[in-house]
Design a protein around this motif. Structure first.
Motif, short mmCIF file in Angstrom:
data_model
loop_
_atom_site.label_atom_id
_atom_site.label_comp_id
_atom_site.label_asym_id
_atom_site.label_seq_id
_atom_site.Cartn_x
_atom_site.Cartn_y
_atom_site.Cartn_z
N LYS A 252 1.03 -1.70 0.15
CA LYS A 252 0.03 0.28 0.44
C LYS A 252 1.12 1.18 0.02
O LYS A 252 2.23 1.24 0.53
CB LYS A 252 -0.53 0.10 1.11
N ARG A 253 0.01 2.26 -0.31
CA ARG A 253 0.79 3.67 -0.56
C ARG A 253 0.59 4.28 1.00
O ARG A 253 -0.12 4.86 1.27
CB ARG A 253 0.54 4.37 -1.94
N VAL A 254 1.63 4.38 2.07
CA VAL A 254 1.28 5.23 2.86
C VAL A 254 1.82 6.57 3.60
O VAL A 254 3.19 6.70 2.79
CB VAL A 254 1.52 3.89 3.84
N LEU A 255 1.33 7.54 3.50
CA LEU A 255 1.96 8.33 4.05
C LEU A 255 2.43 8.72 5.55
O LEU A 255 1.61 8.81 6.70
CB LEU A 255 0.92 9.69 3.86
N ASP A 256 3.66 8.42 6.16
CA ASP A 256 3.48 8.73 7.58
C ASP A 256 4.07 10.49 7.07
O ASP A 256 5.19 11.14 7.08
CB ASP A 256 5.48 8.05 8.07
N MET A 257 2.87 11.02 7.96
CA MET A 257 2.93 13.12 7.77
C MET A 257 4.24 13.18 9.02
O MET A 257 5.02 14.42 8.60
CB MET A 257 1.44 13.43 8.26
N CYS A 258 4.19 12.77 9.92
CA CYS A 258 5.11 14.06 11.19
C CYS A 258 6.41 12.52 11.14
O CYS A 258 6.37 11.85 12.38
CB CYS A 258 4.60 14.53 11.70
N ALA A 259 7.09 12.30 10.20
CA ALA A 259 8.15 11.26 10.37
C ALA A 259 9.23 10.69 11.29
O ALA A 259 9.23 9.88 12.61
CB ALA A 259 7.98 10.95 8.76
N ALA A 260 9.98 12.00 11.68
CA ALA A 260 11.00 11.86 12.31
C ALA A 260 10.63 11.53 13.97
O ALA A 260 9.46 12.08 14.49
CB ALA A 260 11.82 13.06 12.52
N PRO A 261 11.41 10.75 14.13
CA PRO A 261 12.46 10.82 14.54
C PRO A 261 12.45 9.42 13.72
O PRO A 261 14.25 8.78 13.03
CB PRO A 261 12.92 10.18 15.41
N THR A 276 5.41 7.73 2.26
CA THR A 276 5.87 8.56 2.47
C THR A 276 6.47 9.17 3.50
O THR A 276 5.58 9.32 3.96
CB THR A 276 5.60 9.25 0.65
N ALA A 277 7.39 9.25 3.30
CA ALA A 277 8.12 10.18 5.30
C ALA A 277 8.06 11.53 5.18
O ALA A 277 9.43 12.15 4.36
CB ALA A 277 9.23 9.62 5.62
N LEU A 278 7.11 11.76 5.17
CA LEU A 278 7.06 13.73 5.70
C LEU A 278 7.21 14.23 6.50
O LEU A 278 7.05 13.23 8.41
CB LEU A 278 5.76 13.85 5.17
N GLU A 279 9.01 15.17 6.48
CA GLU A 279 9.28 15.61 8.21
C GLU A 279 9.38 17.09 7.68
O GLU A 279 10.32 17.71 6.58
CB GLU A 279 10.17 14.82 8.47
N ALA A 317 -3.09 4.98 2.98
CA ALA A 317 -3.11 4.56 4.35
C ALA A 317 -2.31 5.46 4.93
O ALA A 317 -1.49 6.25 4.94
CB ALA A 317 -2.66 3.48 5.08
N ILE A 318 -2.98 6.13 6.00
CA ILE A 318 -2.13 8.01 6.59
C ILE A 318 -1.80 7.10 7.97
O ILE A 318 -2.03 7.09 9.17
CB ILE A 318 -2.59 9.20 6.52
N LEU A 319 -0.41 7.80 8.45
CA LEU A 319 -0.64 8.01 9.96
C LEU A 319 0.10 8.93 10.73
O LEU A 319 0.66 9.54 9.74
CB LEU A 319 1.25 7.13 10.59
N LEU A 320 -0.58 9.32 11.43
CA LEU A 320 -0.51 11.51 11.69
C LEU A 320 -0.41 11.34 12.97
O LEU A 320 -0.68 10.93 13.75
CB LEU A 320 -1.59 11.90 11.15
N ASP A 321 1.30 10.98 13.73
CA ASP A 321 1.96 10.69 14.71
C ASP A 321 1.85 12.76 15.29
O ASP A 321 3.06 13.11 14.81
CB ASP A 321 2.94 10.73 14.61
N ALA A 322 0.66 13.92 15.50
CA ALA A 322 1.47 14.35 15.31
C ALA A 322 1.90 15.33 17.13
O ALA A 322 2.35 14.58 17.72
CB ALA A 322 -0.36 15.12 15.29
N PRO A 323 2.86 16.60 16.03
CA PRO A 323 3.27 17.32 17.03
C PRO A 323 2.82 17.55 18.78
O PRO A 323 1.21 17.32 18.59
CB PRO A 323 3.77 18.17 16.53
N CYS A 324 3.02 17.10 19.62
CA CYS A 324 2.22 17.40 20.67
C CYS A 324 3.06 17.90 21.89
O CYS A 324 4.34 18.21 21.80
CB CYS A 324 1.44 15.86 21.21
N SER A 325 2.81 18.15 23.26
CA SER A 325 3.36 18.01 24.69
C SER A 325 4.45 16.96 24.57
O SER A 325 5.01 17.67 25.08
CB SER A 325 2.36 18.94 25.52
N ALA A 326 4.29 15.86 24.39
CA ALA A 326 4.81 15.49 24.39
C ALA A 326 5.01 14.48 25.81
O ALA A 326 5.98 14.13 26.77
CB ALA A 326 6.82 15.56 24.13
N THR A 327 3.93 15.11 27.49
CA THR A 327 3.77 14.30 28.52
C THR A 327 3.73 12.85 28.75
O THR A 327 4.15 13.03 29.74
CB THR A 327 2.36 15.15 28.98
N GLY A 328 3.66 12.63 27.36
CA GLY A 328 3.77 10.97 27.73
C GLY A 328 5.04 10.03 27.68
O GLY A 328 4.81 8.99 27.72
#
Length: 441
Positions: A252-261, A276-279, A317-328
């Protein structure tokens, strides 16, 4: 590199006594993180030239002292405040750092008492700008030794967490949940690995994770065989779950929207996706490309430097691991608690909604979108699902009912992990949120 302090410029600093260098370097790291708001990882990296001059055991000691001090910063400050009649002047940066690292050694590392006190005093006496605080430091640390057990027994559950953040946790997870979160963040996290394929040998003594990865008790990557061969990478168990939620992505064609690290990018590539790893950050994108080359997954991934808010194209398919406060992630990045503000959470949650809208526009009909954040704040998780339900009708929530994320599924059908939860046979993982959607039109 150890910082050059302003009052030392223009004259040669007195030589430090033998054996004090690890603590001097640790104090510089702690001052950089706690006073100048440098991320701990960046401060540790900046100290590499200094630690490289030390015996390996001393270098490891410097890093350990710095990490423990930053991890237990709130607890240390609470204890010190009980032993001092008034706070140090704001400009006494070096003195505060020496007191903090010395308290860390005495309270939580159980280093030799005489050495910890003596070296702290010697460090301060070695600089005319701090020598006047050596007597106070000696008295405070000796009293700390005498009252250590009583202080530790009296530590409040919330001492190690900024008040505004602990209050949020009480509202979101209740008093018991907030106390468990704070307790989990006091402990050093284990090391979790993900693998480039099922045939890659697992390290000896590894505990299997339901994600297909493993957990090791050590935290030093260099101590594990096989890194150079590229068969694995470091990735917390919780961080491995969002990519798994996309299901079978082979071909499948998958977009990783905020790819790093890049851990999730490598998971998707290892599962057979064309990624497609977009950073946005060019340096982070370059490191991602290096990791893809090391793990021999580069031929399945196109790394693109660009803004996810301007993402284009159509994807299965798209994976959006979005920028966040990272409190986790505070188990692994203990400085996060003190580097974020409540305002940050509001700004980041707005950005996440904008990214969700863009992702919905790039998803093919019938395609799957996973939205994830490494935050334990409901505004960056559960409430974003409410937003999608109201404003993105083309996205239908696909409830999580099976697979390795199922034990963390809520009644609403989304994934929520909290740092004190078990994962398979292991205990503890990062705080993560994930929701899965299908595009209906």
């Amino acid at each position: 590199m150890a910082q050059t302090h302003p009052h030392r410029r223009g004259r040669k600093a007195p030589p430090k006594p033998a054996g004090s260098d690890p603590r001097a370097i640790a104090a510089d790291i702690v001052a950089s993180v706690c006073e100048r708001h440098t991320p701990l990882a960046a401060a540790l990296e900046a100290a590499v030239p200094a630690t490289a001059k030390l015996d390996p055991r001393d270098a490891a000691l410097a890093r350990a002292i710095a990490r423990v001090t930053v991890r237990r910063r709130g607890d240390i400050d609470w204890c010190l405040s009980r032993l001092m009649t008034k706070a140090l002047p704001k400009k006494a940066v070096e003195v505060r750092a020496v007191l903090r690292i010395s308290a860390a050694q005495l309270l939580f590392m159980r280093q030799a008492e005489h050495a910890a006190v003596s070296l702290a005093v010697t460090l301060l006496k070695g600089d005319p700008g701090t020598a006047g605080f050596s007597g106070l430091t000696n008295a405070v640390l000796r009293r700390l030794i005498r009252e250590r057990d009583e202080l530790l027994a009296a530590l409040p559950a919330d001492a190690n967490t900024p008040p505004w953040l602990y209050a949020r946790w009480v509202r979101a997870w209740g008093s018991e949940g907030a106390a468990k979160l704070a307790a989990a963040h006091r402990e050093e996290a284990s090391l979790d690995l993900a693998f480039a394929g099922p045939d890659v040998a697992r390290p000896e003594g590894a505990v299997p994770l339901p994600t297909g990865g493993v957990r090791l008790p050590v935290s030093d990557v260099t101590a594990i065989d096989g890194y150079a061969e590229g068969g694995w990478w470091v990735q917390d168990a919780a961080a491995q779950l969002p990519a798994v939620l996309l299901g079978d992505v082979a071909g499948k064609r998958v977009l990783d929207m905020c790819a790093a690290p890049g851990g999730k990018t490598m998971q998707l590539a290892a599962a057979g996706a064309h990624v497609t790893a977009l950073e946005l950050d060019a340096d982070r994108a370059a490191r991602l490309a290096e990791n893809l080359a090391r793990t021999r997954l580069a031929d399945r991934v196109e790394v693109v430097v660009g803004d996810a808010l301007k993402a284009e194209g159509t994807y299965d398919a798209i994976l959006l691991d979005a920028p966040c406060s990272a409190t986790g992630t505070m188990r692994r990045q203990p400085d996060v608690a003190w580097s974020k503000t409540e305002k940050d959470i509001g700004l980041l949650s707005h950005l996440q909604r904008e990214l969700l809208k863009r992702a919905a526009g790039c998803l093919a009909p019938g395609g799957t979108l996973v939205f994830a954040t490494c935050s334990i704040e409901p505004e960056e998780g559960e409430r974003q699902v409410e937003y999608a339900r109201k404003h993105l009708p083309q996205l239908a929530l696909s409830p999580i009912t099976d697979g390795p994320a199922a034990p963390f599924a809520t009644e609403a059908g989304v994934m929520r992990t909290l740092p004190f939860m078990p994962v398979g046979e292991a205990q503890g993982l990062d705080g993560f949120f994930a929701a899965r959607f299908t595009r209906t039109g």
